[in-house]
Design a protein around this motif. Structure first.
Motif, PDB file in Angstrom:
ATOM      1  N   MET A  65       0.822  -1.206   0.000  1.00 51.49           N
ATOM      2  CA  MET A  65       0.000   0.000   0.000  1.00 51.49           C
ATOM      3  C   MET A  65       0.860   1.263   0.000  1.00 51.49           C
ATOM      4  SD  MET A  65      -2.982  -1.073  -0.365  1.00 51.49           S
ATOM      5  CE  MET A  65      -3.785   0.518  -0.237  1.00 51.49           C
ATOM      6  N   ASN A  66       2.051   1.185   0.605  1.00 48.99           N
ATOM      7  CA  ASN A  66       2.943   2.348   0.643  1.00 48.99           C
ATOM      8  C   ASN A  66       3.670   2.572  -0.686  1.00 48.99           C
ATOM      9  OD1 ASN A  66       2.345   3.034   3.299  1.00 48.99           O
ATOM     10  ND2 ASN A  66       3.962   1.732   4.141  1.00 48.99           N
ATOM     11  N   TYR A  67       4.092   1.490  -1.308  1.00 43.74           N
ATOM     12  CA  TYR A  67       4.947   1.614  -2.496  1.00 43.74           C
ATOM     13  C   TYR A  67       4.256   1.222  -3.808  1.00 43.74           C
ATOM     14  CZ  TYR A  67       8.887   2.108   0.731  1.00 43.74           C
ATOM     15  OH  TYR A  67       9.743   2.547   1.704  1.00 43.74           O
ATOM     16  N   GLY A  68       3.145   0.496  -3.712  1.00 42.45           N
ATOM     17  CA  GLY A  68       2.535  -0.047  -4.922  1.00 42.45           C
ATOM     18  C   GLY A  68       1.810   0.986  -5.765  1.00 42.45           C
ATOM     19  N   MET A  69       1.825   0.766  -7.070  1.00 42.54           N
ATOM     20  CA  MET A  69       1.079   1.570  -8.036  1.00 42.54           C
ATOM     21  C   MET A  69       0.381   0.627  -9.003  1.00 42.54           C
ATOM     22  SD  MET A  69       3.797   4.632  -8.957  1.00 42.54           S
ATOM     23  CE  MET A  69       2.609   5.568  -9.917  1.00 42.54           C
ATOM     24  N   GLY A  70      -0.794   1.007  -9.434  1.00 46.14           N
ATOM     25  CA  GLY A  70      -1.536   0.182 -10.373  1.00 46.14           C
ATOM     26  C   GLY A  70      -1.959   0.971 -11.600  1.00 46.14           C
ATOM     27  N   PHE A  71      -1.992   0.294 -12.731  1.00 44.31           N
ATOM     28  CA  PHE A  71      -2.404   0.910 -13.995  1.00 44.31           C
ATOM     29  C   PHE A  71      -3.264  -0.089 -14.760  1.00 44.31           C
ATOM     30  CE2 PHE A  71       1.660   2.622 -12.716  1.00 44.31           C
ATOM     31  CZ  PHE A  71       1.481   3.982 -12.845  1.00 44.31           C
ATOM     32  N   VAL A  72      -4.257   0.426 -15.424  1.00 44.39           N
ATOM     33  CA  VAL A  72      -5.128  -0.411 -16.243  1.00 44.39           C
ATOM     34  C   VAL A  72      -4.931  -0.034 -17.700  1.00 44.39           C
ATOM     35  CG1 VAL A  72      -7.508  -1.032 -16.795  1.00 44.39           C
ATOM     36  CG2 VAL A  72      -6.821  -0.730 -14.409  1.00 44.39           C
ATOM     37  N   LEU A  73      -4.596  -1.030 -18.514  1.00 42.86           N
ATOM     38  CA  LEU A  73      -4.397  -0.839 -19.948  1.00 42.86           C
ATOM     39  C   LEU A  73      -5.643  -1.321 -20.673  1.00 42.86           C
ATOM     40  CD1 LEU A  73      -0.749  -2.258 -20.251  1.00 42.86           C
ATOM     41  CD2 LEU A  73      -1.487   0.033 -19.543  1.00 42.86           C
ATOM     42  N   SER A  74      -6.337  -0.388 -21.317  1.00 44.53           N
ATOM     43  CA  SER A  74      -7.550  -0.735 -22.059  1.00 44.53           C
ATOM     44  C   SER A  74      -7.229  -0.772 -23.551  1.00 44.53           C
ATOM     45  CB  SER A  74      -8.657   0.296 -21.795  1.00 44.53           C
ATOM     46  OG  SER A  74      -8.935   0.388 -20.407  1.00 44.53           O
ATOM     47  N   PRO A  75      -7.358  -1.917 -24.208  1.00 44.16           N
ATOM     48  CA  PRO A  75      -7.001  -2.021 -25.634  1.00 44.16           C
ATOM     49  C   PRO A  75      -7.907  -1.173 -26.511  1.00 44.16           C
ATOM     50  CG  PRO A  75      -8.101  -4.014 -24.880  1.00 44.16           C
ATOM     51  CD  PRO A  75      -7.851  -3.187 -23.657  1.00 44.16           C
ATOM     52  N   LYS A  76      -7.308  -0.558 -27.527  1.00 41.92           N
ATOM     53  CA  LYS A  76      -8.069   0.292 -28.437  1.00 41.92           C
ATOM     54  C   LYS A  76      -8.739  -0.502 -29.554  1.00 41.92           C
ATOM     55  CE  LYS A  76      -5.128   4.379 -27.737  1.00 41.92           C
ATOM     56  NZ  LYS A  76      -4.248   5.394 -28.387  1.00 41.92           N
ATOM     57  N   SER A  77      -8.337  -1.750 -29.727  1.00 39.90           N
ATOM     58  CA  SER A  77      -8.907  -2.570 -30.791  1.00 39.90           C
ATOM     59  C   SER A  77      -8.844  -4.036 -30.397  1.00 39.90           C
ATOM     60  CB  SER A  77      -8.139  -2.365 -32.107  1.00 39.90           C
ATOM     61  OG  SER A  77      -6.813  -2.856 -31.981  1.00 39.90           O
ATOM     62  N   ALA A  95      -2.274  -9.345 -24.397  1.00 39.61           N
ATOM     63  CA  ALA A  95      -2.481 -10.614 -23.687  1.00 39.61           C
ATOM     64  C   ALA A  95      -1.213 -11.462 -23.707  1.00 39.61           C
ATOM     65  CB  ALA A  95      -3.640 -11.388 -24.307  1.00 39.61           C
ATOM     66  N   ASN A  96      -0.326 -11.187 -24.649  1.00 43.35           N
ATOM     67  CA  ASN A  96       0.909 -11.958 -24.770  1.00 43.35           C
ATOM     68  C   ASN A  96       1.762 -11.818 -23.507  1.00 43.35           C
ATOM     69  OD1 ASN A  96       3.986 -12.031 -25.671  1.00 43.35           O
ATOM     70  ND2 ASN A  96       2.821 -13.292 -27.090  1.00 43.35           N
ATOM     71  N   LEU A  97       2.219 -12.928 -22.964  1.00 41.50           N
ATOM     72  CA  LEU A  97       2.994 -12.903 -21.721  1.00 41.50           C
ATOM     73  C   LEU A  97       4.335 -12.184 -21.906  1.00 41.50           C
ATOM     74  CD1 LEU A  97       2.332 -16.538 -20.422  1.00 41.50           C
ATOM     75  CD2 LEU A  97       1.302 -14.409 -19.618  1.00 41.50           C
ATOM     76  N   GLY A  98       4.929 -12.313 -23.083  1.00 42.45           N
ATOM     77  CA  GLY A  98       6.187 -11.627 -23.344  1.00 42.45           C
ATOM     78  C   GLY A  98       6.023 -10.121 -23.361  1.00 42.45           C
ATOM     79  N   GLN A  99       4.912  -9.632 -23.936  1.00 42.40           N
ATOM     80  CA  GLN A  99       4.642  -8.198 -23.955  1.00 42.40           C
ATOM     81  C   GLN A  99       4.413  -7.677 -22.549  1.00 42.40           C
ATOM     82  OE1 GLN A  99       4.435  -5.879 -26.792  1.00 42.40           O
ATOM     83  NE2 GLN A  99       4.706  -4.657 -24.951  1.00 42.40           N
ATOM     84  N   ARG A 100       3.692  -8.424 -21.743  1.00 42.25           N
ATOM     85  CA  ARG A 100       3.440  -7.996 -20.365  1.00 42.25           C
ATOM     86  C   ARG A 100       4.730  -7.991 -19.534  1.00 42.25           C
ATOM     87  NH1 ARG A 100      -1.492 -11.437 -18.126  1.00 42.25           N
ATOM     88  NH2 ARG A 100      -1.493 -12.684 -20.023  1.00 42.25           N
ATOM     89  N   GLN A 101       5.608  -8.966 -19.778  1.00 41.50           N
ATOM     90  CA  GLN A 101       6.873  -8.994 -19.056  1.00 41.50           C
ATOM     91  C   GLN A 101       7.761  -7.814 -19.451  1.00 41.50           C
ATOM     92  OE1 GLN A 101       7.508 -11.117 -16.599  1.00 41.50           O
ATOM     93  NE2 GLN A 101       9.440 -10.058 -16.185  1.00 41.50           N
ATOM     94  N   ASP A 140      -8.074  -9.046 -17.348  1.00 43.69           N
ATOM     95  CA  ASP A 140      -9.495  -9.216 -17.066  1.00 43.69           C
ATOM     96  C   ASP A 140     -10.029 -10.121 -18.178  1.00 43.69           C
ATOM     97  OD1 ASP A 140     -12.299  -8.991 -17.031  1.00 43.69           O
ATOM     98  OD2 ASP A 140     -12.179  -7.048 -16.030  1.00 43.69           O
ATOM     99  N   LEU A 141     -10.447 -11.311 -17.821  1.00 38.94           N
ATOM    100  CA  LEU A 141     -10.838 -12.291 -18.835  1.00 38.94           C
ATOM    101  C   LEU A 141     -12.107 -11.891 -19.584  1.00 38.94           C
ATOM    102  CD1 LEU A 141     -10.099 -15.611 -16.906  1.00 38.94           C
ATOM    103  CD2 LEU A 141      -8.609 -14.298 -18.432  1.00 38.94           C
ATOM    104  N   ASP A 142     -12.881 -10.964 -19.031  1.00 36.73           N
ATOM    105  CA  ASP A 142     -14.132 -10.573 -19.679  1.00 36.73           C
ATOM    106  C   ASP A 142     -13.916  -9.600 -20.833  1.00 36.73           C
ATOM    107  OD1 ASP A 142     -15.755 -12.149 -18.033  1.00 36.73           O
ATOM    108  OD2 ASP A 142     -15.777 -10.609 -16.472  1.00 36.73           O
ATOM    109  N   ASP A 143     -13.099  -8.571 -20.601  1.00 39.51           N
ATOM    110  CA  ASP A 143     -12.965  -7.537 -21.638  1.00 39.51           C
ATOM    111  C   ASP A 143     -11.541  -7.354 -22.165  1.00 39.51           C
ATOM    112  OD1 ASP A 143     -11.703  -6.271 -19.528  1.00 39.51           O
ATOM    113  OD2 ASP A 143     -13.328  -4.861 -19.138  1.00 39.51           O
ATOM    114  N   GLY A 144     -10.584  -8.131 -21.684  1.00 41.17           N
ATOM    115  CA  GLY A 144      -9.230  -8.071 -22.223  1.00 41.17           C
ATOM    116  C   GLY A 144      -8.344  -6.979 -21.668  1.00 41.17           C
TER     117      GLY A 144
END
Length: 298
Positions: A194-206, A214-220, A248-252
């Motif tokens: 909670m002190n150091y963490g940051m979160g971001f949500v990436l919403s795909p445009k297409s 979704a590719n594991l290599g891209q996320r890494q 998020d398995l529902d909307d990617g």
């Protein structure tokens, strides 16, 4: 003095300068200063020589001399293997590894840049011989600009929208927005997150972007670049403080959780946007003929 001496010297110089122009040590710190750069500059000089000498050989109808270009291609493939092996060995000592997909992209880039040097030297030398030095200078500038543009690939900001979301706990479960990240049972670890963490949500445009992130290599690659640029609140033996990216398995959408030593939301979003879109991770399911015959993918 042979009539090809000045064009050959010009082509070699232009090709070597082009390789130096494409050689950068940025936040990824590769190639390292100084010996890593010397290796690549030397290979660029050899590539420039190969491209330059091909022109006089063609003009003198010495077609057997052109066969050495095929030998050069096999040698430059070894450059890819060298980079892949080196980076794979180094990756084991990273707090947040690059990943195999990122490493393969870097290795391919180093190989391809030598081919760009060959074409630049070849066209510059040909322009010098056929026209004059002024035409050769113009062609050289165009080739260098083109090489620089080809060197730069796509960026993450081109395919996703980025939003900062503060991480939160629901019991022992860590969430970014409504996307589950991992289970943290220790109270002290929850406080650190909670002190150091940051979160971001990436919403795909297409739909294509959804498959790409979704590719594991891209996320890494995202996690590595964020941790390299902003630092990381982690040491070996602390798996609970590992950055993660989950879908998020529902909307990617993809939630990115990091623990930077420098918490600056604006800089973090800018860094996320500049993460390269890995060629090996790009997926374009919309180009499938089967999908095109059906309803639009969304």
């Amino acid at each position: 003095m042979n009539e090809y001496v000045y064009p050959v010297i010009f082509g070699v110089v232009v090709g070597t300068i082009t390789r130096i122009y494409m050689l950068r040590t940025d936040y990824r710190q590769y190639p390292t200063y100084l010996h890593g750069k010397i290796i690549h500059i030397a290979l660029g000089f050899i590539a420039a020589g190969l491209g330059t000498i091909a022109v006089p050989a063609l003009l003198e109808e010495n077609f057997t001399a052109i066969t050495f270009l095929t030998v050069a291609a096999s040698q430059f493939r070894e450059v890819r293997n060298m980079e892949r092996n080196t980076l794979t060995e180094l990756d084991g000592y990273e707090l947040v590894p690059r990943g195999a997909t990122y490493i393969e992209g870097i290795a391919v880039a180093f190989e391809s840049r030598n081919y760009l040097v060959i074409f630049t030297s070849l066209l510059s030398t040909l322009s010098y011989i056929v026209f004059n030095i002024y035409a050769a200078l113009g062609v050289s500038v165009i080739c260098m600009i083109t090489s620089h543009k080809l060197m730069a690939g796509g960026k993450l900001k081109d395919i996703v929208n980025i939003k900062f979301v503060k991480p939160h706990f629901d019991g022992p479960g860590l969430y970014v927005d409504n996307i589950y990240i991992m289970n943290i049972g220790l109270k002290v670890r929850q406080e650190e997150i909670m002190n150091y963490g940051m979160g971001f949500v990436l919403s795909p445009k297409s739909f294509d972007a959804r498959s790409t992130i979704a590719n594991l290599g891209q996320r890494q690659a995202i996690l590595h670049d964020m941790s390299t640029s902003l630092g990381i609140f982690k040491d070996s033996g602390t798996p609970a403080l590992t950055p993660l990216a989950k879908r998020d398995l529902d909307d990617g959408r993809v939630a990115v959780f990091v623990l930077p030593q420098r918490k600056d939301v604006e800089k973090a979003i800018a860094i996320l946007g500049q993460v390269p879109t890995l060629e090996n991770a790009i997926r374009m399911p919309s180009e499938s003929k089967a999908i095109q015959k059906g309803r639009n993918a969304d």
